[in-house]
Write an enzyme that holds these catalytic residues in place. Structure first.
Site, PDB file in Angstrom:
ATOM      1  CB  SER A  34      -0.848  -0.001   1.274  1.00  0.00           C
ATOM      2  OG  SER A  34      -0.076  -0.279   2.325  1.00  0.00           O
TER       3      SER A  34
ATOM      4  CD  GLU B 196       0.212   7.491   5.384  1.00  0.00           C
ATOM      5  OE1 GLU B 196       0.057   6.401   5.951  1.00  0.00           O
ATOM      6  OE2 GLU B 196       0.970   8.636   5.887  1.00  0.00           O
TER       7      GLU B 196
ATOM      8  CB  THR C 192      -1.716  12.118   5.792  1.00  0.00           C
ATOM      9  OG1 THR C 192      -1.347  13.144   4.698  1.00  0.00           O
ATOM     10  CG2 THR C 192      -0.680  11.054   5.642  1.00  0.00           C
TER      11      THR C 192
ATOM     12  CG  ASP D 193       1.540  14.169  15.295  1.00  0.00           C
ATOM     13  OD1 ASP D 193       1.712  13.604  16.391  1.00  0.00           O
ATOM     14  OD2 ASP D 193       2.169  13.875  14.274  1.00  0.00           O
TER      15      ASP D 193
ATOM     16  CB  ALA E  82      -6.720   7.100  18.179  1.00  0.00           C
TER      17      ALA E  82
ATOM     18  CG  PHE F 235      10.293  12.456   8.141  1.00  0.00           C
ATOM     19  CD1 PHE F 235       9.773  13.971   8.080  1.00  0.00           C
ATOM     20  CD2 PHE F 235      10.113  11.915   6.981  1.00  0.00           C
ATOM     21  CE1 PHE F 235       9.088  14.680   7.118  1.00  0.00           C
ATOM     22  CE2 PHE F 235       9.503  12.554   5.911  1.00  0.00           C
ATOM     23  CZ  PHE F 235       9.050  13.829   5.985  1.00  0.00           C
TER      24      PHE F 235
ATOM     25  CG  HIS G  76       1.169   1.934   4.736  1.00  0.00           C
ATOM     26  ND1 HIS G  76      -0.015   1.955   3.663  1.00  0.00           N
ATOM     27  CD2 HIS G  76       1.224   3.106   5.263  1.00  0.00           C
ATOM     28  CE1 HIS G  76      -0.626   3.027   4.055  1.00  0.00           C
ATOM     29  NE2 HIS G  76      -0.042   3.825   4.795  1.00  0.00           N
TER      30      HIS G  76
END
Ligand SMILES: Cc1cc2nc3c(=O)[nH]c(=O)nc-3n(C[C@H](O)[C@H](O)[C@H](O)COP(=O)(O)OP(=O)(O)OC[C@H]3O[C@@H](n4cnc5c(N)ncnc54)[C@H](O)[C@@H]3O)c2cc1C
Length: 302
Positions: free
Chosen positions: A14, A16, A47, A116, A134, A225, A275
């Site tokens: 997958s 993103e 996202t 975030d 969540a 990151f 992913h």
């Protein structure tokens, strides 16, 4: 189709993407998605931004891709779409309304996230009348909608978790409340993932856990990151990044090589899918999938 059902059939690949800052950027994102469809991803996701217009673009791109696929009967069997949704800066009603729109557009899969804190803020503060975690969003989705639901997990622990034990406890809660599968935060040392899997299985988390892989594009980016999400750069990789310094092409090639080796090892271990954090660039992911040999089929499931 629900992604949990695809995961039962084969190891997934997958991709993103993230929404553009301005509406004019939408065709470019759609173009990259289109280019990467040659690799027969099982699903793509977009996202959810920290606020404002980009959130509408997330919905728009997700719905457009779903619409395109629905229009192509043959391809429909080969590509699903997953919408990202966070709790940041929205009341429960506002989040609910997004879900209603996604449902009306035929979206079947959602990844439910807390999100975030917006730029400039360090702590997550729930919106008045909003969800705090969540898990609350997952509970809401499960009680009102039929979506397949994914959630996030953190091989090295979420940066706000006081320890790995509480991290796994809150991850388990998301699964108990209805997450069908988990996707991990990026990591560069597979040992963290393998240890996380041990902790998760021991804690009774029995859903598929798909590793998230980010082929880095330049040294500054990978350092930024990893520091944001609390992932560590292994010492040998750190030295290589230092050595290649500001040569972005060389670092990008290193990113391709590194991610290829990382995915090969994960495949051998038997992950249920991979992913890729594509960062809206097709080059590195295409190269990695070419290196792996079988676009769209990345090895046996465990
Ligand atoms: C695959 C993936 C996709 C992502 N997509 C996006 C995106 O589209 N948009 C975006 O903004 N961000 C995205 N993120 C980043 C994510 O939003 C952040 O990592 C965020 O800080 C945490 O989100 P979460 O859903 O894991 O939160 P949660 O599961 O709510 O956890 C957040 C923190 O709270 C703790 N916690 C959870 N429940 C409780 C509780 N009941 N009591 C006390 N503490 C608790 C957890 O241990 C953790 O430290 C993504 C991350 C991943 C891994």
């Amino acid at each position: 189709m629900k992604i949990k059902d695809i995961l039962q059939q084969r190891p997934t690949v997958s991709f993103e993407f993230f929404p553009p800052r301005a509406a004019e950027g939408i065709p470019e994102v759609l173009q990259v998605i289109d280019q990467l469809r040659a690799y027969r991803p099982d699903f793509v996701s977009v996202t959810y931004g920290a606020g404002g217009a980009t959130r509408r673009f997330t919905e728009e791109i997700t719905i457009q891709v779903k619409g395109q696929v629905k229009g192509e009967a043959e391809a429909a069997a080969g590509l699903e779409v997953m919408a990202h949704l966070t709790c940041v800066g929205q009341t429960r009603e506002e989040v609910h309304d997004v879900l209603v729109r996604l449902e009306q557009a035929g979206i079947e899969n959602v990844i439910a996230l807390r999100g975030d804190p917006p730029r400039g803020q360090t702590d997550f503060v729930p919106a008045a009348g909003g969800f705090s975690h969540a898990s609350e969003l997952i509970q809401h989705i499960r009680s009102r909608f039929q979506f397949g639901v994914a959630a996030a997990c953190y091989p090295e622990g979420h940066p706000q978790s006081p320890d790995l034990q509480s991290d796994i406890k809150h991850t388990r809660r998301k699964v108990e409340l209805g997450a069908d599968f988990l996707i991990t935060q990026l990591f560069y040392d597979n040992a963290h993932f393998f240890r996380f899997m041990e902790r998760a299985r021991k804690a009774g988390i029995d859903v598929p856990i798909v590793p998230g892989v980010l082929p880095f594009l330049n040294a500054a980016q990978v350092r930024r990151f990893t520091s944001l999400c609390g992932a560590k750069i292994p010492a040998a990789l750190d030295r290589e990044l230092d050595r290649l310094g500001g040569d972005d092409n060389a670092v990008r090639e290193l990113g391709v090589e590194y991610a290829t080796r990382q995915v090969q090892e994960l495949q051998q271990w038997g992950v249920p899918g991979v992913h890729f954090y594509v960062l809206n660039r097709s080059y590195s992911v295409s190269r990695i999938l070419d290196n792996l040999g079988l676009p769209g089929h990345i090895g046996p499931a465990k």
